[in-house]
Design a protein around this motif. Structure first.
Motif, PDB file in Angstrom:
ATOM      1  N   THR A   1      95.352  69.605  80.277  1.00 55.76           N
ATOM      2  CA  THR A   1      94.518  69.259  81.426  1.00 55.76           C
ATOM      3  C   THR A   1      95.032  69.949  82.682  1.00 55.76           C
ATOM      4  OG1 THR A   1      93.394  67.428  82.521  1.00 55.76           O
ATOM      5  CG2 THR A   1      95.734  67.148  82.070  1.00 55.76           C
ATOM      6  N   THR A   2      94.235  69.889  83.724  1.00 56.33           N
ATOM      7  CA  THR A   2      94.576  70.601  84.950  1.00 56.33           C
ATOM      8  C   THR A   2      95.492  69.769  85.852  1.00 56.33           C
ATOM      9  OG1 THR A   2      92.683  69.755  86.195  1.00 56.33           O
ATOM     10  CG2 THR A   2      92.362  71.812  84.929  1.00 56.33           C
ATOM     11  N   LEU A   3      96.209  70.477  86.692  1.00 54.92           N
ATOM     12  CA  LEU A   3      97.094  69.818  87.644  1.00 54.92           C
ATOM     13  C   LEU A   3      96.303  68.909  88.584  1.00 54.92           C
ATOM     14  CD1 LEU A   3     100.032  69.575  88.551  1.00 54.92           C
ATOM     15  CD2 LEU A   3      99.639  71.497  90.103  1.00 54.92           C
ATOM     16  N   LYS A   4      95.115  69.338  88.959  1.00 49.70           N
ATOM     17  CA  LYS A   4      94.287  68.522  89.850  1.00 49.70           C
ATOM     18  C   LYS A   4      93.970  67.163  89.211  1.00 49.70           C
ATOM     19  CE  LYS A   4      90.102  68.254  92.467  1.00 49.70           C
ATOM     20  NZ  LYS A   4      89.363  68.885  93.486  1.00 49.70           N
ATOM     21  N   LYS A   5      93.614  67.158  87.939  1.00 46.12           N
ATOM     22  CA  LYS A   5      93.309  65.894  87.252  1.00 46.12           C
ATOM     23  C   LYS A   5      94.558  65.025  87.114  1.00 46.12           C
ATOM     24  CE  LYS A   5      89.334  67.560  84.675  1.00 46.12           C
ATOM     25  NZ  LYS A   5      88.797  67.932  83.348  1.00 46.12           N
TER      26      LYS A   5
ATOM     27  N   PRO B   1      95.192  73.969  91.562  1.00 48.87           N
ATOM     28  CA  PRO B   1      94.370  72.937  90.905  1.00 48.87           C
ATOM     29  C   PRO B   1      94.076  73.198  89.435  1.00 48.87           C
ATOM     30  CG  PRO B   1      93.500  73.409  93.078  1.00 48.87           C
ATOM     31  CD  PRO B   1      94.593  74.425  92.826  1.00 48.87           C
ATOM     32  N   GLY B   2      93.855  74.443  89.054  1.00 50.44           N
ATOM     33  CA  GLY B   2      93.490  74.753  87.679  1.00 50.44           C
ATOM     34  C   GLY B   2      94.647  75.009  86.736  1.00 50.44           C
ATOM     35  N   ALA B   3      95.897  74.904  87.210  1.00 52.80           N
ATOM     36  CA  ALA B   3      97.058  75.103  86.330  1.00 52.80           C
ATOM     37  C   ALA B   3      96.985  74.093  85.187  1.00 52.80           C
ATOM     38  CB  ALA B   3      98.355  74.951  87.108  1.00 52.80           C
ATOM     39  N   ILE B   4      97.229  74.554  83.974  1.00 44.84           N
ATOM     40  CA  ILE B   4      97.087  73.728  82.773  1.00 44.84           C
ATOM     41  C   ILE B   4      98.452  73.205  82.318  1.00 44.84           C
ATOM     42  CG2 ILE B   4      96.432  73.756  80.311  1.00 44.84           C
ATOM     43  CD1 ILE B   4      94.034  73.940  82.161  1.00 44.84           C
ATOM     44  N   PHE B   5      98.470  71.914  81.983  1.00 44.41           N
ATOM     45  CA  PHE B   5      99.672  71.274  81.457  1.00 44.41           C
ATOM     46  C   PHE B   5      99.321  70.503  80.191  1.00 44.41           C
ATOM     47  CE2 PHE B   5     100.505  72.055  85.869  1.00 44.41           C
ATOM     48  CZ  PHE B   5     101.815  72.520  85.866  1.00 44.41           C
ATOM     49  N   HIS B   6     100.196  70.603  79.212  1.00 44.31           N
ATOM     50  CA  HIS B   6      99.981  69.966  77.914  1.00 44.31           C
ATOM     51  C   HIS B   6     100.473  68.516  77.931  1.00 44.31           C
ATOM     52  CE1 HIS B   6      98.697  73.614  75.769  1.00 44.31           C
ATOM     53  NE2 HIS B   6      99.390  74.207  76.726  1.00 44.31           N
ATOM     54  N   PRO B   7      99.968  67.693  77.013  1.00 39.13           N
ATOM     55  CA  PRO B   7     100.300  66.264  77.006  1.00 39.13           C
ATOM     56  C   PRO B   7     101.797  65.931  76.927  1.00 39.13           C
ATOM     57  CG  PRO B   7      98.425  66.670  75.589  1.00 39.13           C
ATOM     58  CD  PRO B   7      98.951  68.013  76.010  1.00 39.13           C
ATOM     59  N   HIS B   8     102.607  66.800  76.326  1.00 38.80           N
ATOM     60  CA  HIS B   8     104.044  66.510  76.184  1.00 38.80           C
ATOM     61  C   HIS B   8     104.847  66.814  77.452  1.00 38.80           C
ATOM     62  CE1 HIS B   8     103.993  70.850  75.417  1.00 38.80           C
ATOM     63  NE2 HIS B   8     105.265  70.834  75.759  1.00 38.80           N
ATOM     64  N   ILE B   9     104.246  67.495  78.409  1.00 41.48           N
ATOM     65  CA  ILE B   9     104.956  67.872  79.635  1.00 41.48           C
ATOM     66  C   ILE B   9     105.249  66.629  80.470  1.00 41.48           C
ATOM     67  CG2 ILE B   9     104.739  69.130  81.832  1.00 41.48           C
ATOM     68  CD1 ILE B   9     105.166  70.964  79.420  1.00 41.48           C
ATOM     69  N   GLU B  10     106.451  66.615  81.036  1.00 37.41           N
ATOM     70  CA  GLU B  10     106.885  65.500  81.871  1.00 37.41           C
ATOM     71  C   GLU B  10     106.954  65.912  83.334  1.00 37.41           C
ATOM     72  OE1 GLU B  10     109.965  61.991  80.768  1.00 37.41           O
ATOM     73  OE2 GLU B  10     110.441  63.976  80.002  1.00 37.41           O
ATOM     74  N   PHE B  11     106.523  64.993  84.184  1.00 36.86           N
ATOM     75  CA  PHE B  11     106.591  65.183  85.632  1.00 36.86           C
ATOM     76  C   PHE B  11     107.434  64.077  86.246  1.00 36.86           C
ATOM     77  CE2 PHE B  11     102.770  67.664  84.937  1.00 36.86           C
ATOM     78  CZ  PHE B  11     102.815  68.632  85.931  1.00 36.86           C
ATOM     79  N   VAL B  12     107.983  64.360  87.411  1.00 37.73           N
ATOM     80  CA  VAL B  12     108.631  63.339  88.226  1.00 37.73           C
ATOM     81  C   VAL B  12     107.683  63.032  89.379  1.00 37.73           C
ATOM     82  CG1 VAL B  12     110.584  62.808  89.748  1.00 37.73           C
ATOM     83  CG2 VAL B  12     110.954  64.106  87.637  1.00 37.73           C
ATOM     84  N   ILE B  13     107.440  61.735  89.596  1.00 34.52           N
ATOM     85  CA  ILE B  13     106.613  61.262  90.707  1.00 34.52           C
ATOM     86  C   ILE B  13     107.432  60.223  91.460  1.00 34.52           C
ATOM     87  CG2 ILE B  13     104.420  61.761  89.569  1.00 34.52           C
ATOM     88  CD1 ILE B  13     104.265  58.800  88.763  1.00 34.52           C
ATOM     89  N   CYS B  14     106.894  59.683  92.536  1.00 35.05           N
ATOM     90  CA  CYS B  14     107.717  58.739  93.295  1.00 35.05           C
ATOM     91  C   CYS B  14     106.921  57.609  93.913  1.00 35.05           C
ATOM     92  CB  CYS B  14     108.495  59.473  94.390  1.00 35.05           C
ATOM     93  SG  CYS B  14     107.542  60.002  95.803  1.00 35.05           S
ATOM     94  N   ARG B  15     107.702  56.686  94.444  1.00 32.44           N
ATOM     95  CA  ARG B  15     107.212  55.620  95.322  1.00 32.44           C
ATOM     96  C   ARG B  15     108.230  55.518  96.442  1.00 32.44           C
ATOM     97  NH1 ARG B  15     104.777  50.959  91.529  1.00 32.44           N
ATOM     98  NH2 ARG B  15     102.660  51.735  91.600  1.00 32.44           N
ATOM     99  N   TYR B  16     107.718  55.445  97.646  1.00 40.89           N
ATOM    100  CA  TYR B  16     108.600  55.232  98.791  1.00 40.89           C
ATOM    101  C   TYR B  16     109.007  53.780  98.811  1.00 40.89           C
ATOM    102  CZ  TYR B  16     106.672  59.661 100.420  1.00 40.89           C
ATOM    103  OH  TYR B  16     106.260  60.960 100.520  1.00 40.89           O
ATOM    104  N   ASP B  17     110.146  53.506  99.387  1.00 41.65           N
ATOM    105  CA  ASP B  17     110.586  52.131  99.566  1.00 41.65           C
ATOM    106  C   ASP B  17     109.651  51.468 100.568  1.00 41.65           C
ATOM    107  OD1 ASP B  17     112.121  49.883  99.299  1.00 41.65           O
ATOM    108  OD2 ASP B  17     113.606  50.527 100.766  1.00 41.65           O
ATOM    109  N   LEU B  18     108.810  50.576 100.074  1.00 40.70           N
ATOM    110  CA  LEU B  18     107.781  49.964 100.922  1.00 40.70           C
ATOM    111  C   LEU B  18     108.262  48.701 101.580  1.00 40.70           C
ATOM    112  CD1 LEU B  18     104.872  50.440  98.397  1.00 40.70           C
ATOM    113  CD2 LEU B  18     105.443  51.894 100.330  1.00 40.70           C
TER     114      LEU B  18
END
Length: 160
Positions: free
Chosen positions: A68-72, A143-160
């Motif tokens: 799927t795409t990076l945008k999605k 936006p159109g960069a493709i990533f496969h289901p096994h790829i892992e990303f790091v995301i975050c949450r700010y200290d709220l």
């Protein structure tokens, strides 16, 4: 995504160059693209002065069974009330993640236009370990960069 993978407290840095100094001091291999991006005055890279909770997610865990795409992917991250990782936090994460598995490349979900090189190409950072060394490199971020289901990303949450 219940427990954070890593927690970064308020940093000791005032400037991104201080973080770069620590990366070099710790013998981290910094790609030419990262160095070019940090020199590019178009990029507004500041030190995030908040506590940040980082989470690892696989594209598959976001519900994508096919490439799927990076945008999605980014839209889904937003729907789940997580944030993209500030650039300085991505660099600081390399210093915090010392027990990385050999051959692993972990992408960090940064804003698509936060890391533009001097050729005007957008990037996102990735952390790797290979050849008995630790790396911080980049991957294309559009936006159109493709990533496969096994790829892992790091995301975050700010200290709220």
């Amino acid at each position: 995504m219940k427990r954070p993978w890593k927690i970064l407290n308020k940093p000791k840095y005032d400037k991104i160059q201080d973080c770069l100094f620590d990366l070099r001091k710790n013998k981290i291999i910094i790609s030419h693209w990262i160095l070019d991006i940090l020199k590019n005055k178009k990029n507004k890279i500041f030190i995030t002065k908040k506590k940040i909770k980082l989470y690892r997610i696989k594209v598959k865990s976001l519900g994508f069974r096919k490439p799927t795409t990076l945008k999605k992917i980014y839209n889904k991250i937003d729907e789940l009330n997580y944030q993209l990782v500030p650039v300085d936090v991505a660099l600081r994460t390399r210093l915090k993640y010392k027990n990385q598995k050999k051959g692993e490349w972990l992408r960090i979900a940064t804003d698509m236009n936060s890391m533009i090189d001097s050729d005007n190409v957008p990037h996102l950072p990735k952390l790797g370990k290979a050849l008995k060394k630790m790396f911080i490199e980049t991957y294309w971020s559009y936006p159109g960069a493709i990533f496969h289901p096994h790829i892992e990303f790091v995301i975050c949450r700010y200290d709220l």
